[in-house]
Design a protein around this motif. Structure first.
Motif, mmCIF file in Angstrom:
data_model
loop_
_atom_site.group_PDB
_atom_site.id
_atom_site.type_symbol
_atom_site.label_atom_id
_atom_site.label_comp_id
_atom_site.label_asym_id
_atom_site.label_seq_id
_atom_site.Cartn_x
_atom_site.Cartn_y
_atom_site.Cartn_z
ATOM 1 N N ARG A 155 25.135 18.976 44.956
ATOM 2 C CA ARG A 155 25.655 20.355 45.026
ATOM 3 C C ARG A 155 24.598 21.368 44.618
ATOM 4 O O ARG A 155 24.787 22.566 44.775
ATOM 5 N N GLY A 156 23.431 20.871 44.149
ATOM 6 C CA GLY A 156 22.347 21.789 43.805
ATOM 7 C C GLY A 156 21.344 21.971 44.929
ATOM 8 O O GLY A 156 20.380 22.721 44.821
ATOM 9 N N LEU A 157 21.569 21.292 46.052
ATOM 10 C CA LEU A 157 20.637 21.418 47.181
ATOM 11 C C LEU A 157 20.591 22.874 47.645
ATOM 12 O O LEU A 157 21.597 23.594 47.579
ATOM 13 N N GLU A 158 19.400 23.317 48.127
ATOM 14 C CA GLU A 158 19.214 24.742 48.430
ATOM 15 C C GLU A 158 19.023 25.063 49.913
ATOM 16 O O GLU A 158 19.164 26.215 50.315
ATOM 17 N N THR A 159 18.622 24.084 50.739
ATOM 18 C CA THR A 159 18.411 24.373 52.166
ATOM 19 C C THR A 159 19.684 24.991 52.735
ATOM 20 O O THR A 159 20.790 24.496 52.479
ATOM 21 N N ILE A 219 18.764 14.179 60.580
ATOM 22 C CA ILE A 219 20.050 14.756 60.183
ATOM 23 C C ILE A 219 19.765 15.421 58.849
ATOM 24 O O ILE A 219 19.375 14.761 57.883
ATOM 25 N N VAL A 220 19.878 16.749 58.851
ATOM 26 C CA VAL A 220 19.531 17.549 57.675
ATOM 27 C C VAL A 220 20.811 17.935 56.939
ATOM 28 O O VAL A 220 21.752 18.462 57.549
ATOM 29 N N MET A 221 20.866 17.632 55.651
ATOM 30 C CA MET A 221 22.017 18.036 54.834
ATOM 31 C C MET A 221 21.699 19.416 54.265
ATOM 32 O O MET A 221 20.687 19.582 53.574
ATOM 33 N N ALA A 222 22.527 20.407 54.620
ATOM 34 C CA ALA A 222 22.235 21.787 54.226
ATOM 35 C C ALA A 222 23.522 22.500 53.837
ATOM 36 O O ALA A 222 24.623 22.086 54.223
ATOM 37 N N LEU A 223 23.355 23.574 53.045
ATOM 38 C CA LEU A 223 24.516 24.380 52.617
ATOM 39 C C LEU A 223 24.955 25.224 53.799
ATOM 40 O O LEU A 223 24.192 26.021 54.333
ATOM 41 N N LEU A 224 26.205 25.052 54.188
ATOM 42 C CA LEU A 224 26.746 25.777 55.339
ATOM 43 C C LEU A 224 27.252 27.145 54.883
ATOM 44 O O LEU A 224 28.110 27.240 54.013
ATOM 45 N N TYR A 225 26.687 28.216 55.492
ATOM 46 C CA TYR A 225 27.180 29.582 55.249
ATOM 47 C C TYR A 225 27.745 30.110 56.563
ATOM 48 O O TYR A 225 27.094 30.039 57.600
ATOM 49 N N THR A 226 28.949 30.609 56.530
ATOM 50 C CA THR A 226 29.512 31.291 57.691
ATOM 51 C C THR A 226 30.442 32.387 57.186
ATOM 52 O O THR A 226 31.122 32.201 56.161
ATOM 53 N N ASN A 227 30.397 33.524 57.865
ATOM 54 C CA ASN A 227 31.177 34.688 57.434
ATOM 55 C C ASN A 227 30.932 35.001 55.955
ATOM 56 O O ASN A 227 31.864 35.292 55.197
ATOM 57 N N GLY A 228 29.671 34.799 55.538
ATOM 58 C CA GLY A 228 29.270 35.183 54.181
ATOM 59 C C GLY A 228 29.707 34.226 53.097
ATOM 60 O O GLY A 228 29.471 34.455 51.915
ATOM 61 N N LYS A 229 30.343 33.104 53.464
ATOM 62 C CA LYS A 229 30.841 32.178 52.421
ATOM 63 C C LYS A 229 30.072 30.851 52.482
ATOM 64 O O LYS A 229 29.753 30.366 53.565
ATOM 65 N N ASN A 230 29.810 30.266 51.303
ATOM 66 C CA ASN A 230 29.125 28.981 51.196
ATOM 67 C C ASN A 230 30.162 27.856 51.180
ATOM 68 O O ASN A 230 30.992 27.797 50.266
ATOM 69 N N TYR A 243 17.024 10.701 57.648
ATOM 70 C CA TYR A 243 18.145 11.305 56.921
ATOM 71 C C TYR A 243 17.546 12.198 55.841
ATOM 72 O O TYR A 243 16.988 11.703 54.861
ATOM 73 N N ALA A 244 17.605 13.521 56.068
ATOM 74 C CA ALA A 244 16.905 14.456 55.175
ATOM 75 C C ALA A 244 17.891 15.161 54.267
ATOM 76 O O ALA A 244 18.514 16.153 54.664
ATOM 77 N N GLN A 245 18.060 14.648 53.081
ATOM 78 C CA GLN A 245 18.980 15.233 52.083
ATOM 79 C C GLN A 245 18.230 15.703 50.855
ATOM 80 O O GLN A 245 18.291 16.844 50.471
ATOM 81 N N THR A 246 17.447 14.821 50.236
ATOM 82 C CA THR A 246 16.742 15.143 48.995
ATOM 83 C C THR A 246 15.737 16.273 49.204
ATOM 84 O O THR A 246 15.116 16.357 50.263
ATOM 85 N N GLU A 247 15.637 17.102 48.166
ATOM 86 C CA GLU A 247 14.660 18.198 48.210
ATOM 87 C C GLU A 247 13.688 18.039 47.044
ATOM 88 O O GLU A 247 13.912 17.242 46.130
ATOM 89 N N MET A 248 12.624 18.837 47.044
ATOM 90 C CA MET A 248 11.648 18.728 45.959
ATOM 91 C C MET A 248 12.331 18.978 44.611
ATOM 92 O O MET A 248 12.054 18.324 43.625
ATOM 93 N N GLY A 249 13.316 19.860 44.596
ATOM 94 C CA GLY A 249 13.946 20.231 43.332
ATOM 95 C C GLY A 249 15.246 19.521 43.032
ATOM 96 O O GLY A 249 15.709 19.548 41.905
ATOM 97 N N HIS A 250 15.836 18.830 44.003
ATOM 98 C CA HIS A 250 17.123 18.165 43.768
ATOM 99 C C HIS A 250 17.240 16.897 44.602
ATOM 100 O O HIS A 250 16.959 16.916 45.800
#
Ligand SMILES: CCCCCCCCCCC/C=C/C(=O)SCCNC(=O)CCNC(=O)[C@H](O)C(C)(C)COP(=O)(O)OP(=O)(O)OC[C@H]1O[C@@H](n2cnc3c(N)ncnc32)[C@H](O)[C@@H]1OP(=O)(O)O
Ligand SMILES: Cc1cc2nc3c(=O)[nH]c(=O)nc-3n(C[C@H](O)[C@H](O)[C@H](O)COP(=O)(O)OP(=O)(O)OC[C@H]3O[C@@H](n4cnc5c(N)ncnc54)[C@H](O)[C@@H]3O)c2cc1C
Length: 649
Positions: free
Chosen positions: A150-154, A190-201, A138-145
Motif C-alpha cells: 500500500r506504500g507503492l507510489e507508481t 504487468i505493472v502494479m500501480a495506484l489507480l487514480y480516476t475522477n481524482g480518487k485513489n 511482474y513489476a510490483q516492487t519499487e526502489m522505496g517499497h
C-alpha cells in the motif's frame, strides 16, 4: 556403474530398502519416474555439454542463459513438452540452480494475465505470450517499497478525454526496481500501480504495459529502463528498473477481471475476492516450498553425504585406516537432520501444491472462504522452509571442509539461488507476521466456540496437557507434541490491533510453531501411507529425527509448561542420537533416491561415482587463470618488484 569409488559402492551394497521404490514415492508414482527420466534424457542430450558456469563473467552468464532459453523453448516445442512438470524437468537441466531471463514470464506474468485479465484481454495477449512475441515480467516492487504494497507510489491516472491511463513514476523511490527480466529481456510487464480516476485513489491495480518496441526492442518513449547491476546471486537474470514519464496506455490495458474503469472514468469493483490483485503472490509462495526442497535442501545434503562417505580424515583408532567422516557422530548430527528436513519440506511442498489448486479451483467458482487460510499457510511455510533451506545449505557446506568452500562443491551456486527466497515473494519476517495475524484471529474465533477446519482445526480441539512420548516414539506422540506447542503459542498471542509490535517476536514464533506442526503432521501421514515395509521404516526414522531434532533444538517450548517432562526430554536426546546410527547405514541411499543427475547437482564433491579427487584436479587445471603458466599481469606488476633489473616484456 563402472569405476565407482569403493566406499560409495559399499554404501550402496549395504542398504536396507529399495532406492527405486523410494524414488517412485518421491515422484508420486513409477509412471512419473519413468516420464521424468525420459524428459531428462532429452534434456541431457541438449544441455549436458557447455562452458563451466564457474569460469564465466556475469555478462557471459546472462548471454549464455539467453541462448539456453532459446534452445530450451525449441526443445519443448520439438519434443511436445507442454505439461508444467515436463517443462520443469527439462528446464532444471538447462538451468541448474539458475534463473532463466524469462523466468518471470511463466512464473508470474502469465498467471497474473490469466487470473486478473478479462476474457477479451486473455484472448488478446495470451496467444502472443505463448508464442513469446510478448515476453513479460511482474513489476510490483519499487526502489522505496517492496513489503508494504500500500506504500507503492507508481501512479496510473485515468484520462477520460483520451480514454487512456497515464503511468508515471512521481519520485525516485517510485522507480520499479527488482523485477526479473525487466532490465534487458522483457518487452512487456504487468505493472502494479495506484489507480487514480475522477481524482480518487483506488489503490494498487494491475496494468498490461508494453515497454519495448516489437521491431527494435528499444524502450518506448517515456520509458527509462535497465539492469540494476550485480547481485548476491541470480547472475543469469537481468533484474531491472523502469521509470515512467507520463507514459500513456489504452484504458483496455488495465486488467479488469475483478474491477473496471468505465470510459467515463467510473470505477466499478466487481468482486468480493479480498486482495484480488495479490493473488499471484499466493501462487508462487505455494509453489516455492516444493522447489526449496528439490532445488536446495535435497541437492545440498546429497553433496555433503556423498562427499562424507568418500572423504577419509583423522584417526579414530590407532594405526587403523582413516575413517569415513560420515562415521563421526558429529558429522551425522550435522547432516542427518538436514536429510530429514529435505524429506519433510518435499512432502509439505507436494501437499501445499495440492491445497493451492483445490482453493484456486474454488475461487474460480466464486467460493473464497478458504483464501485467508491459504494465504496464511503459504506465507508461513514459505518463510519457514526458505529460512530452513538457507541454514541447511550453509551447514552442509561447513561439513565439507575446504573443498566445501570451492565453487567445485556446487554449494555457492545453490546457496545464492535458494537464499533469495527468504526475501522475494514476501520477506520472511513479514510473511510470518501475516500467518500469525490469521492464527490469532482464528484462535479468537475458536475461543468463542467456532468450529475450525483445515490446518487450524487443532485450535478448536482439546489438547493434551502432558506428552504421551515413550521409548517407542510413536509418530502420533511426536505430532501431538508439536500440536501442543502450536496451540500454546496461539493461546498466548495478542490481539492483531493492539500491542502488535511489542508482541511481534513472539508472533513470528507462533507462526513457526504452527508451520512446524503442519509439517510434522504431513510427514506422519505420508509415512503411514507407505506400503513397502522397508521404505516405511527408513522414512519413518527420518520423520522421527525431523521431529526430535526440532524438539531438542526448541526444548524450552516443550518443557516450559511441563508438557514434556525432564525424563522424557532425556529420552528425546537419547533417541535422537541413536537414530543417527540407525540412519547411517542408509544415508547414501536416501540421497540417491532423489535421483539427481550430476549435471543438475553441479558438484564434484557430490558426484554419483564419488571420484572426487581426480575430477577436482582436472577442474582446477581447467581454470582460465592457469593459462598461460606465467600471467602477463605478473610480468607487469610483480616482476619489477622482484627482479628490478629484468626488462618488462
Ligand atoms: C511457480 C514456480 C515457483 C518456483 C520458482 C520461483 C522463482 C521466483 C523468482 C523470484 C520472483 C519474485 C517476485 C517477487 O518478489 S514479486 C513481489 C513480491 N512482493 C511481496 O510479496 C510483497 C509482500 N507484502 C504483501 O504481500 C502485503 O504488503 C502484506 C500482505 C504484507 C500487507 O498487505 P496490506 O498492507 O495490503 O494488507 P493489510 O495488512 O492492510 O491487510 C492484511 C489483510 O489482507 C489479507 N491478505 C494479505 N495478503 C493477501 C493475499 N495475498 N491473499 C489474500 N489475502 C491477503 C490478510 O490476510 C489480512 O486479512 P484480514 O484483514 O482479514 O486479517
Ligand atoms: C532475487 C530477487 C528477485 C526479485 N524479483 C522480483 C520480481 O520479479 N518482481 C517484483 O515486483 N519484486 C521482486 N523482488 C523484490 C522482492 O519482492 C522484495 O525485495 C521483497 O518483497 C522485500 O521487500 P523490500 O525489498 O522492500 O524489503 P523491506 O520490506 O524494506 O525489508 C527490509 C527489512 O525490513 C523489515 N520489515 C519490513 N516491513 C516490516 C514489518 N511490517 N514488520 C517487521 N519488519 C518489517 C523486513 O523484515 C526486513 O528485515 C525480488 C527480490 C529479489 C531479492
Amino acid at each position: 556403474m563402472a569405476n565407482v569409488n569403493p566406499d560409495l559402492r559399499k554404501e550402496r551394497e549395504n542398504g536396507t530398502f529399495s532406492v527405486e521404490k523410494l524414488t517412485n514415492l518421491l515422484d508420486g508414482g513409477k509412471h512419473v519416474t519413468d516420464r521424468r527420466r525420459h524428459v531428462e534424457r532429452l534434456a541431457l542430450n541438449e544441455f549436458s555439454k557447455g562452458e563451466d558456469y564457474n569460469f564465466m563473467s556475469r555478462k557471459e552468464r546472462y548471454i549464455s542463459a539467453l541462448h539456453k532459453t532459446e534452445r530450451a523453448l525449441r526443445c519443448c516445442k520439438e519434443y511436445g513438452l507442454t505439461k508444467p512438470d515436463e517443462v520443469y524437468w527439462l528446464w532444471q537441466l538447462a538451468f541448474p540452480h539458475e534463473a532463466s531471463p524469462i523466468q518471470l514470464h511463466g512464473d508470474m506474468f502469465l498467471p497474473t494475465l490469466t487470473r486478473q485479465g478479462t476474457e477479451e484481454q486473455v484472448n488478446k495477449y495470451l496467444p502472443l505470450a505463448e508464442k513469446y512475441q510478448i515476453i513479460g515480467t511482474y513489476a510490483q516492487t519499487e526502489m522505496g517499497h517492496g513489503t508494504f504494497i500500500r506504500g507503492l507510489e507508481t501512479t496510473a491516472t485515468y484520462d477520460p478525454q483520451t480514454e487512456e491511463f497515464i503511468l508515471h513514476s512521481p519520485t525516485l523511490t517510485s522507480l520499479k526496481w527488482w523485477p526479473g527480466g525487466l532490465g534487458k529481456t522483457s518487452n512487456y510487464a504487468i505493472v502494479m500501480a495506484l489507480l487514480y480516476t475522477n481524482g480518487k485513489n483506488y489503490g494498487m491495480h494491475p496494468f498490461m504495459v508494453q515497454l519495448r518496441s516489437h521491431e527494435t526492442h528499444e524502450p518506448l518513449p517515456g520509458i527509462t529502463i535497465g539492469d540494476i547491476g550485480p547481485k548476491f546471486g541470480f547472475d543469469t537474470i537481468d533484474n531491472g528498473f523502469v521509470q515512467f514519464d507520463h507514459f500513456r496506455i489504452p484504458r483496455e490495458d488495465m486488467l479488469m477481471k475483478y474491477s473496471q474503469v468505465l470510459k467515463d472514468g467510473t470505477y466499478v469493483k466487481s468482486t468480493k475476492l479480498k486482495k484480488s490483485s495479490y493473488g499471484v503472490m499466493v501462487l508462487v509462495r505455494s509453489m516455492l516450498i516444493y522447489y526449496l526442497a528439490i532445488q536446495g535442501l535435497a541437492p545440498a545434503c546429497t553433496i555433503a553425504i556423498r562427499y562424507s562417505a568418500v572423504r577419509r580424515q583423522s584417526e579414530q583408532t590407532k594405526s587403523q585406516l582413516e575413517p569415513q567422516i560420515l562415521d563421526y557422530q558429529t558429522q551425522q548430527y550435522k547432516l542427518f537432520p538436514i536429510l530429514a528436513s529435505a524429506y519433510a519440506v518435499l512432502f509439505t511442498g507436494v501437499k501445499m501444491k495440492e491445497i493451492y489448486y483445490e482453493v484456486d479451483n474454488e475461487i474460480q467458482q466464486g467460493h473464497t472462504e478458504r483464501l485467508p487460510e491459504l494465504h496464511a499457510l503459504s506465507s508461513g511455510l514459505k518463510a519457514l522452509t526458505s529460512s530452513m533451506a538457507s541454514w541447511c545449505i550453509e551447514r552442509c557446506r561447513l561439513a565439507c571442509g575446504g573443498h566445501g568452500y570451492s565453487a567445485a562443491s556446487g554449494f555457492p551456486k545453490i546457496y545464492v539461488a535458494v537464499t533469495a527466497a527468504c526475501t522475494y515473494e514476501g520477506e520472511n519476517t513479514v510473511m510470518l507476521l501475516q500467518c500469525a495475524r490469521y492464527l490469532i484471529k482464528t484462535y479468537q474465533g475458536a475461543s468463542n466456540g467456532k468450529k475450525l477446519s483445515g490446518s487450524v482445526s487443532y485450535l478448536s480441539d482439546k489438547v493434551n496437557s502432558r506428552s504421551t512420548i515413550t521409548s517407542e516414539f510413536s509418530l502420533k506422540s511426536l505430532v501431538d507434541a508439536f500440536k501442543h506447542r502450536a496451540f500454546r503459542f496461539q493461546a498466548c498471542g495478542s490481539d492483531p490491533e493492539d500491542s502488535w509490535n511489542r508482541n511481534s517476536v513472539v508472533l513470528t514464533k507462533a507462526a513457526e510453531a504452527h508451520c512446524y506442526y503442519y509439517m510434522v503432521s504431513v510427514f506422519e501421514s505420508v509415512v503411514e501411507a507407505v506400503e513397502d515395509d522397508a521404505v516405511k521404516r527408513v522414512v519413518g526414522q527420518l520423520c522421527q529425527l525431523f521431529a526430535l531434532f526440532a524438539i531438542h533444538e526448541n526444548a524450552g517450548d516443550f518443557v516450559q509448561d511441563g508438557f514434556i517432562s525432564n525424563d522424557q526430554m532425556e529420552l528425546v536426546k537419547w533417541k535422537e542420537l541413536s537414530l543417527l546410527s540407525d540412519i547411517r547405514r542408509n544415508a547414501v541411499l536416501l540421497v540417491d533416491a532423489f535421483d539427481f543427475h550430476d549435471e543438475f547437482i553441479g558438484s564434484i564433491l557430490g558426484r554419483f561415482d564419488g571420484n572426487v579427487y581426480a575430477n577436482l584436479f582436472e577442474w582446477a587445471k581447467s581454470s582460465p587463470l592457469n593459462k598461460p603458466e606465467v600471467q602477463e599481469s605478473y610480468i607487469k606488476y610483480l616482476q619489477p618488484l622482484l627482479n628490478p633489473n629484468k626488462s618488462k616484456l
